[in-house]
Design an enzyme around this catalytic site. Structure first.
Site, short mmCIF file in Angstrom:
data_model
loop_
_atom_site.label_atom_id
_atom_site.label_comp_id
_atom_site.label_asym_id
_atom_site.label_seq_id
_atom_site.Cartn_x
_atom_site.Cartn_y
_atom_site.Cartn_z
N LYS A 3 1.51 8.89 -11.83
CA LYS A 3 2.86 8.43 -11.70
C LYS A 3 2.91 7.21 -12.67
CE LYS A 3 5.87 6.57 -8.27
NZ LYS A 3 6.15 6.16 -6.94
N GLU A 23 -8.73 4.67 -13.63
CA GLU A 23 -9.79 5.77 -13.38
C GLU A 23 -9.41 6.97 -14.15
OE1 GLU A 23 -8.44 3.53 -11.29
OE2 GLU A 23 -9.37 3.22 -9.35
N GLY A 69 3.34 8.40 -4.44
CA GLY A 69 2.26 9.04 -4.82
C GLY A 69 1.75 9.98 -3.55
N ARG A 70 1.61 9.59 -2.50
CA ARG A 70 1.03 10.35 -1.40
C ARG A 70 1.98 11.54 -0.82
NH1 ARG A 70 1.31 5.23 -0.37
NH2 ARG A 70 2.55 4.31 1.33
N GLU A 91 -2.55 5.01 4.69
CA GLU A 91 -2.11 4.12 3.57
C GLU A 91 -0.67 4.02 3.96
OE1 GLU A 91 -3.00 4.08 -1.07
OE2 GLU A 91 -1.82 5.77 -0.67
N HIS A 133 -20.90 21.47 15.87
CA HIS A 133 -22.44 21.57 15.84
C HIS A 133 -22.82 19.95 15.25
CE1 HIS A 133 -22.99 25.66 16.75
NE2 HIS A 133 -21.87 25.97 16.47
N LYS A 193 -8.23 -4.06 -6.50
CA LYS A 193 -8.08 -3.22 -7.77
C LYS A 193 -8.10 -4.76 -8.88
CE LYS A 193 -3.79 -0.77 -8.70
NZ LYS A 193 -3.12 0.23 -8.27
C1 G6Q Z 1 -0.17 6.83 -3.06
C2 G6Q Z 1 -0.77 5.76 -3.84
C3 G6Q Z 1 -2.03 6.09 -4.59
C4 G6Q Z 1 -1.66 6.80 -5.89
C5 G6Q Z 1 -2.91 6.40 -6.90
C6 G6Q Z 1 -2.69 6.85 -8.24
O1 G6Q Z 1 0.71 6.81 -2.43
O2 G6Q Z 1 0.19 5.25 -4.36
O3 G6Q Z 1 -2.86 6.82 -4.06
O4 G6Q Z 1 -1.17 7.93 -5.91
O5 G6Q Z 1 -3.43 5.16 -7.15
O6 G6Q Z 1 -1.69 6.60 -9.10
P1 G6Q Z 1 -1.12 6.97 -10.29
O7 G6Q Z 1 -0.51 8.33 -10.02
O8 G6Q Z 1 -0.01 6.10 -10.62
O9 G6Q Z 1 -2.06 7.01 -11.31
#
Ligand code: G6Q
Length: 549
Positions: free
Chosen positions: A206, A212, A267-268, A353, A384, A512
């Protein structure tokens, strides 16, 4: 803003919590022969049974009253209409618009969000058809056979969880892989068996600034170019999904290869957007549409059903009852479906989150528990492993059991064995077995008195352990969409009840930012910021023993 604990319903619930603790669900079931009818909701393609919780009709009435006092309905309508309810980031929360199959217009800053979504879905559909029909060719003229999604957190967990859940619906013409970790072990392992000629990478971010993901994207680009001997190959093998298209262009993406998402999608909560592109590529656009339709149906249920019969509202109230009022600290997600093996991880992010916070939306410290920690794993395997803890630990862990009436992969008696355990576990967790029963069972088996005295306390199960049962007719893309949307709305309602802003995630920023500074130190092999003595010595030890570079 009013302190929520001062609300009339909150105080009534506090009193209920003090008295209900001495009661056993066995007794509540015995007293009310229609307990299941009173505490279950049947929806189009699944059933939610919440009767195995430590609740009474009065408690449920006060929980519903709490939802009313907390203005859940107004908040819900504010979310769907595009109000900026993500206050700390001043953003609207419009992920339901991504699956608004009724196509009613929703306006934000004078732009019709529904129209933007439809345009992007159209672009996705065309692209999916080009890839799946073999019209889109790689640098050497081969059609695409493998998709590698590069993304982390919200740009990974949703699509990967859904891909796993629907894997039995794949025609296997396209295989999807996910790289989320910056640990090179993951991308190295995934790329090793692949041939660059038929791989398409999706860089899903996003913000398009997540280290990463960008590190993995650059590695993937080098891998491709070292095989193609031509940088132009990138345009045939890389697409991006982002809310920051300019940044993708700067990294070398052509505009036509960029799929849009927007700031109003967290994002989530983004798997319904182009972040879900890998799902559409592996299973076809039709299946992706079914997923959206199922979620939309749940949106309509959430908007229209009275609170008393509203599945997401009920789940949120029960979760709050167990955590905030009864003091349970964790909650298990236990799907009896191998393909849902990532559901616990997905919901862990979605819930923790969103609501794992300790100040209200006005910045006041909260003086009550917010949400439980979420964990879990697939049923049977868990039985188990960790179910011992669920049955006999001092800590009570409420759980959601999720199973299906019809198996997607029926094989002789597999499904019956699975589901027999599914039903048995919630019954055992609720009923338990008391000492006199244990003793008479052992006696009936002809055991000696001394042996019975020794063993009996170990075999006692107190029971009274709360569970919800979600029984799906069959796990398909529609039902999965509805299931995920139900949990999304549960999380939203929990946030409203708890006075928490569910849509930001400031708690991930501190670590971060620090990692960025330490990465500079690791690069320069020199400490230049002040650390506590533990961190300082750990990094020095790392320098001393590092053989790299
Ligand atoms: C979700 C968070 C987080 C995000 C990641 C990736 O709600 O904000 O998990 O999705 O940090 O972010 P980008 O999509 O910006 O790379």
């Amino acid at each position: 803003m009013q302190d929520p604990t001062k609300q009339k319903a909150w105080q009534a619930l506090n009193s209920h919590a003090a008295t209900i603790k001495g009661r056993h669900m066995r007794e509540l079931f015995a007293q009310d022969k229609q307990r299941f009818e009173h505490f279950s909701v049947e929806l189009d393609r699944f059933l939610l049974d919440y009767s195995k919780n430590l609740i009474t009709k009065n408690i449920m009435q006060d929980l519903i009253a709490l939802a009313r006092e907390s203005n859940v309905e107004n908040w819900r309508d504010a979310m769907f209409s595009g109000e900026r309810i993500n206050r700390t980031e001043n953003r609207a929360v419009l992920h339901p618009s991504l699956r608004n199959r009724s196509k009613t217009p929703v306006f934000l800053d004078n732009k019709n969000v529904t129209e933007q979504v439809e345009n992007e879905l159209g672009k996705m559909e065309t692209f999916v058809s080009q890839i799946r029909s073999g019209k889109w060719l790689g640098y050497s003229g081969q059609p695409i056979r493998h998709i590698v999604n590069l993304g982390v957190g919200g740009s990974n967990l949703g699509p990967q969880m859904v891909t796993e859940a629907l894997k039995n619906y794949s025609d296997n013409s396209i295989k999807t892989h996910y790289v989320s970790n910056v640990d090179g072990a993951q991308i190295a392992e995934i790329l090793r068996p692949l041939s660059p000629e038929n791989v398409l990478f999706i860089v899903s971010s996003k913000s398009f600034s997540t280290t990463e993901t960008l590190t993995n994207a650059k590695t993937a680009m080098r891998w491709l170019v070292s095989a193609a001997f031509d940088e132009r190959a990138i345009q045939k093998h890389f697409v991006a999904v982002t809310a920051r298209p300019q940044k993708a262009i700067e990294l070398g993406f052509e505009e036509k290869n960029i799929f849009r998402m927007w700031d109003w999608v967290g994002g989530r909560f983004s798997l319904w957007s182009a972040i879900g592109l890998p799902i559409a590529l592996e299973f076809g656009f039709e299946k992706f549409t079914e997923l959206l339709e199922g979620a939309h149906e749940m949106d309509l249920h959430f908007q229209q059903a009275p609170l008393e019969e509203n599945a997401p509202v009920i789940l949120a109230l029960i979760a709050m009852w167990n955590t905030t009022f009864l003091g349970c600290q964790s909650h298990a997600i236990l799907p009896y479906d191998q393909t849902l093996h990532m559901l616990a991880a997905y919901l862990q992010q979605a819930e923790m989150e969103s609501n794992g916070k300790s100040v209200t939306w006005d910045g006041q410290p909260v003086n009550y528990s917010t949400v439980a920690s979420i964990w879990g794993g697939v049923g049977i395997n868990g039985q188990h492993a960790f179910y011992q803890y669920l049955h006999q630990s001092k800590n009570i862990v409420p759980a959601d059991f999720i199973g299906s009436i019809e198996s997607v992969t029926p094989l002789e008696d597999h499904h019956e064995t699975l589901m027999a355990n599914f039903f048995a576990q919630t019954q055992a967790l609720m009923c338990g077995v008391n000492e006199s029963q244990v003793r008479s069972d052992l006696k009936a088996k002809g055991r000696q008195q001394e042996f019975i005295n020794q063993l009996a306390p170990h075999k006692v199960h107190e029971g009274n352990r709360p569970t919800n049962t979600i029984l799906l007719k069959k796990l398909d893309s529609w039902t999965l969409g509805a299931l995920i949307a139900m949990y999304e709305h549960k999380i939203f309602v929990q946030g409203v009840l708890l006075h928490i802003c569910s849509f930001d995630q400031w708690g991930v920023e501190l670590g971060k930012g620090l990692a960025e500074k330490i990465q500079r130190e690791l690069k320069d092999k020199k400490l230049d910021i002040e650390h506590d003595s533990s961190t300082k010595h750990l990094i020095e030890f790392y320098f001393k023993h590092s053989t790299a570079g």
